[in-house]
Design an enzyme around this catalytic site. Structure first.
Site, PDB file in Angstrom:
ATOM      1  NE  ARG A 152      -7.428   4.469   5.295  1.00 58.15           N
ATOM      2  CZ  ARG A 152      -6.883   5.586   5.787  1.00 58.15           C
ATOM      3  NH1 ARG A 152      -7.354   6.106   6.897  1.00 58.15           N
ATOM      4  NH2 ARG A 152      -5.892   6.174   5.174  1.00 58.15           N
ATOM      5  CB  CYS A 210      -5.383  10.341  11.364  1.00 64.36           C
ATOM      6  SG  CYS A 210      -3.751   9.701  11.742  1.00 64.36           S
ATOM      7  CE  LYS A 236      -1.691   1.579   4.027  1.00 59.86           C
ATOM      8  NZ  LYS A 236      -1.405   2.975   4.372  1.00 59.86           N
ATOM      9  CG  ASN A 237       2.290   2.656   3.515  1.00 55.95           C
ATOM     10  OD1 ASN A 237       1.123   2.939   3.219  1.00 55.95           O
ATOM     11  ND2 ASN A 237       2.672   2.455   4.756  1.00 55.95           N
ATOM     12  CG  ASP A 247       3.460   1.757   9.406  1.00 54.74           C
ATOM     13  OD1 ASP A 247       3.654   1.968   8.200  1.00 54.74           O
ATOM     14  OD2 ASP A 247       3.090   2.649  10.194  1.00 54.74           O
ATOM     15  NE  ARG A 291       0.421  10.763  10.060  1.00 54.97           N
ATOM     16  CZ  ARG A 291      -0.150   9.702   9.467  1.00 54.97           C
ATOM     17  NH1 ARG A 291      -1.273   9.235   9.940  1.00 54.97           N
ATOM     18  NH2 ARG A 291       0.378   9.154   8.391  1.00 54.97           N
TER      19      ARG A 291
HETATM   20  C1  EPZ Z   1       4.043   7.229   6.161  1.00 54.24           C
HETATM   21  O1  EPZ Z   1       3.211   8.230   6.706  1.00 54.24           O
HETATM   22  C2  EPZ Z   1       3.187   5.970   6.093  1.00 54.24           C
HETATM   23  N1  EPZ Z   1       2.033   6.182   5.221  1.00 54.24           N
HETATM   24  C3  EPZ Z   1       2.698   5.596   7.498  1.00 54.24           C
HETATM   25  O2  EPZ Z   1       1.988   4.373   7.407  1.00 54.24           O
HETATM   26  C4  EPZ Z   1       3.925   5.379   8.390  1.00 54.24           C
HETATM   27  O3  EPZ Z   1       3.492   5.104   9.700  1.00 54.24           O
HETATM   28  C5  EPZ Z   1       4.806   6.634   8.377  1.00 54.24           C
HETATM   29  O4  EPZ Z   1       5.165   6.980   7.017  1.00 54.24           O
HETATM   30  C6  EPZ Z   1       6.091   6.440   9.174  1.00 54.24           C
HETATM   31  O5  EPZ Z   1       6.806   5.354   8.663  1.00 54.24           O
HETATM   32  C7  EPZ Z   1       2.205   6.067   3.884  1.00 54.24           C
HETATM   33  O6  EPZ Z   1       3.297   5.799   3.403  1.00 54.24           O
HETATM   34  C8  EPZ Z   1       0.998   6.289   3.033  1.00 54.24           C
HETATM   35  P1  EPZ Z   1       5.949  10.711   8.160  1.00 54.24           P
HETATM   36  P2  EPZ Z   1       3.718   9.786   6.678  1.00 54.24           P
HETATM   37  O7  EPZ Z   1       5.820  11.967   7.373  1.00 54.24           O
HETATM   38  O8  EPZ Z   1       4.525  10.023   5.474  1.00 54.24           O
HETATM   39  C9  EPZ Z   1       6.438  14.202  11.323  1.00 54.24           C
HETATM   40  C10 EPZ Z   1       0.208   2.909   7.761  1.00 54.24           C
HETATM   41  O9  EPZ Z   1      -0.188   2.398   8.819  1.00 54.24           O
HETATM   42  N2  EPZ Z   1       6.279  15.155  10.211  1.00 54.24           N
HETATM   43  O10 EPZ Z   1       7.160   9.857   7.947  1.00 54.24           O
HETATM   44  O11 EPZ Z   1       2.539  10.642   6.949  1.00 54.24           O
HETATM   45  C11 EPZ Z   1       5.150  13.486  11.674  1.00 54.24           C
HETATM   46  O12 EPZ Z   1       4.385  14.254  12.580  1.00 54.24           O
HETATM   47  C12 EPZ Z   1       0.579   4.365   7.728  1.00 54.24           C
HETATM   48  O13 EPZ Z   1       0.353   2.304   6.672  1.00 54.24           O
HETATM   49  C13 EPZ Z   1       6.452  16.510  10.442  1.00 54.24           C
HETATM   50  O14 EPZ Z   1       6.720  16.931  11.564  1.00 54.24           O
HETATM   51  O15 EPZ Z   1       4.658   9.815   7.969  1.00 54.24           O
HETATM   52  C14 EPZ Z   1       5.645  12.212  12.323  1.00 54.24           C
HETATM   53  O16 EPZ Z   1       5.930  12.479  13.687  1.00 54.24           O
HETATM   54  C15 EPZ Z   1       0.261   5.064   9.047  1.00 54.24           C
HETATM   55  N3  EPZ Z   1       6.326  17.394   9.405  1.00 54.24           N
HETATM   56  C16 EPZ Z   1       6.969  11.946  11.610  1.00 54.24           C
HETATM   57  O17 EPZ Z   1       7.307  13.155  10.917  1.00 54.24           O
HETATM   58  C17 EPZ Z   1       6.035  16.969   8.116  1.00 54.24           C
HETATM   59  O18 EPZ Z   1       5.947  17.814   7.201  1.00 54.24           O
HETATM   60  C18 EPZ Z   1       6.901  10.819  10.602  1.00 54.24           C
HETATM   61  O19 EPZ Z   1       5.826  11.085   9.718  1.00 54.24           O
HETATM   62  C19 EPZ Z   1       5.853  15.569   7.899  1.00 54.24           C
HETATM   63  C20 EPZ Z   1       5.984  14.681   8.960  1.00 54.24           C
END
Ligand code: EPZ
Length: 420
Positions: A399, A117, A22-23, A307, A122
């Site tokens: 999902r 969420c 998915k990711n 995850d 996020r």
């Molecule tokens: C991706 O989400 C995945 N989703 C998530 O999987 C996964 O948990 C996550 O990466 C971490 O590995 C998809 O790939 C579709 P991040 P993403 O940006 O990109 C902070 C699942 O269960 N951050 O790496 O949204 C944020 O708050 C889902 O399949 C900022 O501060 O995660 C978090 O603490 C859930 N500013 C950290 O970075 C930003 O602009 C990691 O978030 C962006 C993120």
């Protein structure tokens, strides 16, 4: 709303096929917006989030056709709209991934601001700051991110303060068509980002440092369509391995591989699992033993993935011993412990740390899913609990897990869906 009805049964034993990731599928679908011609993406998982992303592309006028094997053909040249609307983005935050490619290829993008969420706020500040560094003009107006650039985006040297998967993906997709060189420092290194980068290279992009924390992208003028196979879903793989470990059973997973899941496999061995693997399969056997408790701390790849945290919490709930689980990525991603405690688990929460004392047996109960991976942990718990567990709000699980009840039934689980 559909529910899953699960009756605790013995160790799982069986063989299943793992779906495409998915990711990885979601950013690769967004990347099709960069191409000048049709793209064929295969090994696409049949998931609600993928359906939402395809609906998003369609609502922008992009032609999408799906064949019976879930290969999709996408032709972005028919695009007419440059807006990702609120009603689709609110159901799937990953819609933000169309921002970078749409802006880079068409010079304009209006994307509904993704909300938080259950697992956290996020934010997308790093996505936006990086695009501004590349010359985009961005404003947020009436809940929409409105981005535009005169001519092409410009290559820039960007240091991301936080390791962000989505931020790395958005800025990588923006940079491949930018004018000049872009350096992305402190980039996320998840295998799904490597898959996206490999797809972009197949389209004609020029990217160095793939798989490292520093990506160097030399912008090109255009990218052509290509045919690409999405990688296996490493989190689905890990979820079924943990289901087998939690129940003391055995599972063989096909069309997947272990190299993308090293930190998880090491924890499963620590829990007492014997593992065998080939190029495209992994087998786990607990030989009927109860798992041993394992401590874990989530962190960006190659460390233990957030995850997989909820699934291991379920395993630790019935394991021999005590363990601590520390969640460092999301501020509210230990929520599943409250539902597990309702099933008789012995878990206390101290800030972002769960202290889990393994119990012999959980007791089935009606529980509620709150997010994708928490739902999976409740299914695993229900499979080993005494009596019946009813998991409500399983739209979360649909999902990210293709046919979860059929696959668990193939492993001998007593699980069925009750349409709601
Ligand atoms: C991706 O989400 C995945 N989703 C998530 O999987 C996964 O948990 C996550 O990466 C971490 O590995 C998809 O790939 C579709 P991040 P993403 O940006 O990109 C902070 C699942 O269960 N951050 O790496 O949204 C944020 O708050 C889902 O399949 C900022 O501060 O995660 C978090 O603490 C859930 N500013 C950290 O970075 C930003 O602009 C990691 O978030 C962006 C993120």
């Amino acid at each position: 709303m559909d529910k899953l009805i699960i009756r605790g049964s013995g160790p799982v034993d069986g063989e299943i096929r793992i779906s495409g990731s998915k990711n990885s599928a979601l950013p690769i679908l967004a990347a099709t917006l960069l191409a000048d011609g049709p793209m064929h993406i295969c090994n696409m998982p049949h998931l609600n989030d993928v359906t939402t992303m395809l609906a998003l592309l369609r609502c922008m006028g992009v032609e999408v056709t799906i064949d019976e094997k879930m290969c999709v053909e996408i032709d972005p040249s028919t695009i007419t709209e440059f807006t990702a609307p609120y009603d689709l983005v609110k159901t799937m935050r990953a819609s933000i991934l169309v921002l970078g490619p749409m802006l880079s290829h068409f010079g304009v993008a209006n994307v509904s601001f993704p909300g938080g969420c259950a697992i956290g706020s996020r934010p997308v500040d790093i996505h936006l700051r990086g695009l501004e560094a590349m010359g985009a003009k961005i404003e947020v107006d009436e809940g929409y991110i409105r981005a535009k650039v005169d001519g092409r985006l410009k290559g820039a040297h960007i240091f991301m303060d936080v390791v962000t998967v989505g931020g790395t993906e958005n800025l990588l997709m923006a940079a491949v068509l930018a004018d000049g060189k872009t350096v992305l420092e402190n980039a996320a290194r998840e295998p799904e980002i490597v898959d996206l980068a490999n797809c972009l290279v197949a389209m004609g992009a020029n990217i160095e440092g793939i798989g490292s924390d520093t990506l160097v992208i030399h912008g090109v003028k255009r990218l052509q369509g290509c045919t690409y196979n999405v990688m296996p879903d490493r989190i689905e793989t890990g979820t079924y391995l943990v289901a087998a470990a939690t129940s003391g059973g055995r599972v063989k997973l096909k069309d997947t591989c272990g190299v993308i899941l090293e930190s998880v496999l090491l924890k499963l061995e620590e829990a007492g699992a014997s593992l065998n693997m080939g190029d495209d399969w992994i087998e786990l056997n607990m030989n009927g033993n109860r798992p041993k408790s394992v401590n874990l701390r989530t962190a960006p790849y190659p460390a233990f993935p957030t995850d997989m945290q909820a699934q291991f919490t379920a395993m630790n709930a019935v394991a021999e011993g005590s363990a601590t689980v520390v969640e460092t990525i999301f501020e509210n991603r230990l929520i599943q412990i409250h539902e597990l405690n309702r099933m008789g688990a012995n878990i206390t929460l101290e800030g972002n740390t769960a202290i889990i004392k393994g119990v012999e047996r959980l007791k089935g109960a009606p529980v509620m899913a709150t997010d994708l991976r928490a739902s999976a942990s409740l299914v695993i718990a229900g499979m080993v609990a005494e009596g019946e567990t009813i998991v409500d709000r399983i739209y979360h699980i649909d999902r990210g897990y293709e046919c979860i009840e059929e696959k668990m039934q193939q492993l001998g689980a007593n699980i069925r869906r009750m349409p709601g």
